[in-house]
Design an enzyme around this catalytic site. Structure first.
Site, PDB file in Angstrom:
ATOM      1  N   GLY A  57      -1.852  37.490  37.478  1.00 18.31           N
ATOM      2  CA  GLY A  57      -0.725  37.551  38.399  1.00 18.31           C
ATOM      3  C   GLY A  57      -1.005  38.574  39.468  1.00 18.31           C
ATOM      4  O   GLY A  57      -1.861  39.450  39.273  1.00 18.31           O
ATOM      5  N   CYS A  84      -6.706  38.992  32.934  1.00 15.66           N
ATOM      6  CA  CYS A  84      -6.512  39.819  34.134  1.00 15.66           C
ATOM      7  C   CYS A  84      -5.222  40.645  34.047  1.00 15.66           C
ATOM      8  O   CYS A  84      -5.143  41.546  33.226  1.00 15.66           O
ATOM      9  CB  CYS A  84      -6.560  38.910  35.375  1.00 15.66           C
ATOM     10  SG  CYS A  84      -6.815  39.854  36.863  1.00 15.66           S
ATOM     11  N   TYR A  85      -4.204  40.329  34.836  1.00 12.15           N
ATOM     12  CA  TYR A  85      -2.928  41.051  34.715  1.00 12.15           C
ATOM     13  C   TYR A  85      -2.430  40.998  33.260  1.00 12.15           C
ATOM     14  O   TYR A  85      -1.827  41.942  32.757  1.00 12.15           O
ATOM     15  CB  TYR A  85      -1.896  40.424  35.665  1.00 12.15           C
ATOM     16  CG  TYR A  85      -0.511  41.013  35.583  1.00 12.15           C
ATOM     17  CD1 TYR A  85      -0.176  42.186  36.257  1.00 12.15           C
ATOM     18  CD2 TYR A  85       0.490  40.381  34.832  1.00 12.15           C
ATOM     19  CE1 TYR A  85       1.103  42.721  36.173  1.00 12.15           C
ATOM     20  CE2 TYR A  85       1.767  40.901  34.753  1.00 12.15           C
ATOM     21  CZ  TYR A  85       2.080  42.073  35.419  1.00 12.15           C
ATOM     22  OH  TYR A  85       3.338  42.591  35.337  1.00 12.15           O
ATOM     23  N   HIS A 171     -11.562  36.100  35.032  1.00 15.11           N
ATOM     24  CA  HIS A 171     -10.878  34.801  34.923  1.00 15.11           C
ATOM     25  C   HIS A 171     -11.791  33.767  34.265  1.00 15.11           C
ATOM     26  O   HIS A 171     -12.680  33.231  34.922  1.00 15.11           O
ATOM     27  CB  HIS A 171     -10.476  34.308  36.318  1.00 15.11           C
ATOM     28  CG  HIS A 171      -9.318  35.066  36.880  1.00 15.11           C
ATOM     29  ND1 HIS A 171      -8.013  34.729  36.583  1.00 15.11           N
ATOM     30  CD2 HIS A 171      -9.262  36.153  37.682  1.00 15.11           C
ATOM     31  CE1 HIS A 171      -7.202  35.575  37.195  1.00 15.11           C
ATOM     32  NE2 HIS A 171      -7.930  36.454  37.862  1.00 15.11           N
ATOM     33  N   GLU A 173     -11.044  30.813  33.462  1.00 16.35           N
ATOM     34  CA  GLU A 173     -10.651  29.432  33.792  1.00 16.35           C
ATOM     35  C   GLU A 173     -11.298  28.911  35.067  1.00 16.35           C
ATOM     36  O   GLU A 173     -11.275  27.709  35.318  1.00 16.35           O
ATOM     37  CB  GLU A 173      -9.112  29.349  33.903  1.00 16.35           C
ATOM     38  CG  GLU A 173      -8.477  30.046  35.107  1.00 16.35           C
ATOM     39  CD  GLU A 173      -8.258  31.548  34.927  1.00 16.35           C
ATOM     40  OE1 GLU A 173      -8.888  32.141  34.032  1.00 16.35           O
ATOM     41  OE2 GLU A 173      -7.480  32.134  35.702  1.00 16.35           O
ATOM     42  N   ASP A 229       1.427   6.494  39.372  1.00  8.87           N
ATOM     43  CA  ASP A 229       2.432   7.072  38.489  1.00  8.87           C
ATOM     44  C   ASP A 229       3.460   6.044  38.020  1.00  8.87           C
ATOM     45  O   ASP A 229       3.717   5.921  36.818  1.00  8.87           O
ATOM     46  CB  ASP A 229       3.142   8.250  39.180  1.00  8.87           C
ATOM     47  CG  ASP A 229       2.147   9.278  39.688  1.00  8.87           C
ATOM     48  OD1 ASP A 229       0.997   9.255  39.211  1.00  8.87           O
ATOM     49  OD2 ASP A 229       2.510  10.091  40.555  1.00  8.87           O
ATOM     50  N   LYS A 371      -2.050  14.728  36.701  1.00  9.02           N
ATOM     51  CA  LYS A 371      -2.470  13.453  37.305  1.00  9.02           C
ATOM     52  C   LYS A 371      -3.686  12.825  36.604  1.00  9.02           C
ATOM     53  O   LYS A 371      -3.703  11.623  36.334  1.00  9.02           O
ATOM     54  CB  LYS A 371      -2.800  13.703  38.786  1.00  9.02           C
ATOM     55  CG  LYS A 371      -3.033  12.456  39.595  1.00  9.02           C
ATOM     56  CD  LYS A 371      -1.734  11.920  40.118  1.00  9.02           C
ATOM     57  CE  LYS A 371      -1.892  10.757  41.037  1.00  9.02           C
ATOM     58  NZ  LYS A 371      -0.599  10.366  41.610  1.00  9.02           N
TER      59      LYS A 371
END
Ligand code: XMP
Length: 515
Positions: A57, A84-85, A171, A173, A229, A371
């Site tokens: 964050g 991180c944060y 990070h 990710e 969708d 998606k």
């Protein structure tokens, strides 16, 4: 452990990467959900989480009003991964120390680790990681030890194996941490004990059961647009409740070439869905006659769609539910920079206001999915690639691509040009590399020579962009010969076009559509 019953919860502290973290977990075939950092402890417990991830964050733990979780989260006995944060929260809330770093660390760093806990298994002893932090931990809370460092960060990877708290200052990710997936996999599988049961096959079974339970013997109406969708939603609901589902497909005259036929073929002929096709072309074109302002066009098309849909739905007799293909990114509560949770709502909803007007309850079977997962589910349901991999198409359709006046003749011209562009993209094997490709017909004419004749005809602009989520986009770098083929074919084969442009505007400042 079945991850659908015990998800990994990503607590969002305002990170731009929260969604990415949730997706990375799901790539491990483990179910994950995002919740705002200030979720009540009762609601958090009700999820029965197998593990919790604190996202990063932009705040400093020392800033006034900085986002903090309920401290009882540390007493749940559930493993926590702080990113991180998130790891700085451990230090701040559990008795360590966080200070403003002398040197802000941003970008690529080298992680050295000596881990024997299993947390960093599969990561090289020296490996690249992505850092982005202004504050640094200067003292660890009791119970924690360091297992990895970088040049500027003595506490880059920390663990408290007893309480099962794991933290990384980098990070894992993002792609710039190439072995980060290993760490996330270790956390969810080894530490949280999740198996890999979150597959689209297993999701399909549970989604069918949920729909059956929600709908009972009620009737559902679904507006089909031919997009991914609504198509997947319809196929899924049909599998669950069969003929209790009726679909309405409105041909508003603003569709692409062959679209109405494709949708009817797939849903009526292949799936045997109760499909109600409404040819409303004339109504839409009459209403759009002489209208050139983009917002006016949108409003007219949106209003008329609701009118037509409602009329058709009334013909179906008693209906109890409206199906919508709402996706997870539309429902995630995101945490704004000010620390207060806010709800992201898709602004382009084509059936906005309908449920209230028609007193229908909503069925939204895709609201937990991203998606790419919807596409996977579509494949699982047997939808053809033509539909599953279709580029996004706006609700107002070609109405907002026919810049200036919308007439049947101009729409036919646009449809022909668009079909050629898409066909050549397919032939070049590039369709999957592009987020969205489209042709706009511009409200100008240009002089040309075709054969021996001087012409004064329409101009079109090709647009193709790459994007992750349509919020930002970049123009696609075509090999020049593809553009050349498209231009030649459009000028030769489309009667009223004598000039083709290629749009090299990114978003921002441009939008993807022209109007
Ligand atoms: P823009 O043009 O705003 O588009 O960059 C972002 C994405 O949204 C689609 N779009 C719409 N979709 N109704 C929709 O359902 C609309 O009015 C609408 N306008 C834009 C656009 O195609 C792109 O994918």
């Amino acid at each position: 452990m079945q991850s659908h019953e015990r998800p990994i919860i990503v607590l969002d502290f305002g990170a731009q990467y929260s969604k990415l973290i949730a997706r990375r977990v799901r790539e491990q075939k483990v179910f994950s959900l995002i919740e705002p950092f200030n979720i009540s402890i009762e609601k958090l417990k009700a999820h029965n989480p197998a593990g919790i991830i604190f996202s990063g964050g932009p705040s400093s733990v020392h800033a006034e009003g900085s986002p903090k979780p309920d401290p009882r989260v540390y007493e749940l006995g559930v493993p926590i991964l702080g990113i991180c944060y998130g790891v700085q929260l451990f230090a701040d809330m559990l008795g360590g120390k966080v200070e403003r770093a002398a040197k802000r660390e941003y970008g690529i760093a080298q992680l050295d680790h000596h881990d024997s806990t299993g947390f960093l298994d599969g990561m090289d002893a020296k490996t690249q990681v992505w850092m982005s932090h202004g504050d640094s931990i200067t003292k660890l809370p009791d119970g924690f030890s360091t297992i990895g460092t970088t040049e500027n960060c003595p506490f880059a990877a920390v663990v408290d194996t007893k309480r099962k708290f794991y933290g990384v200052q980098f990070h894992p990710e993002v792609v710039h941490t190439p072995q980060g997936t290993r760490l996330l996999a270790n956390f969810v599988h080894k530490i949280c004990g999740e198996d890999s049961s979150w597959t689209m096959g297993s999701y399909l079974d549970s989604a069918i059961a949920t729909i059956k339970q929600q709908v009972g013997d009620g009737r559902v109406v679904c507006g089909l647009s031919g997009g991914v969708d609504s198509s997947v939603a319809a196929a899924l609901i049909h599998k669950a409740i069969g003929d209790q589902l009726a679909c309405v497909f409105v041909n508003n005259g603003l569709l692409r070439k062959g679209e109405a036929e494709l949708v009817q073929k797939v849903f009526r002929d292949n799936f045997h869905i109760d499909l109600h096709y409404v040819d409303a072309e004339k109504r839409f074109l009459d209403a759009l006659n002489g209208v050139t302002d983009p917002e006016d066009k949108r409003k007219i098309i949106g209003r008329l769609f609701i009118e037509v849909f409602e009329e058709e739905a009334k013909r179906l007799g008693k209906v109890d539910f409206l199906a919508q293909g709402t996706l997870y990114p539309d429902v995630i509560e995101s945490v704004s920079a000010t620390g207060g949770p806010s709800v992201t709502i898709k602004s382009h909803h084509n059936v906005g206001g309908l449920p209230e007007r028609m007193k229908l309850k909503l069925v939204e079977p895709l609201r937990e999915l991203f998606k790419d997962e919807v596409r996977e589910l579509g494949k699982e349901l047997g939808l053809p690639d033509d539909i599953v991999w279709r580029h996004p198409f706006p609700g107002p359709g070609l109405g907002v691509r026919c810049v200036g006046e919308v007439t049947k003749e101009r729409l036919d011209t646009l449809r022909d040009a668009d079909a050629i562009f898409i066909e050549e993209i397919h032939k070049a094997g590039l369709y999957g590399d592009i987020w969205q490709a489209l042709v706009c017909l511009l409200p100008v004419r240009s002089v040309g020579v075709q054969g021996d004749e001087r012409t004064y005809e329409e101009v079109c602009s090709l647009r193709a962009v790459t994007s992750e989520d349509a919020m930002t986009a970049d123009w696609f770098r075509f090999p020049p010969d593809v553009l050349q083929r498209v231009s030649n074919r459009i000028c030769n084969e489309v009667k009223h076009i004598n000039r083709v442009l290629y749009d090299v505007t990114s978003k921002p400042p441009g939008t993807i559509e022209w109007e």
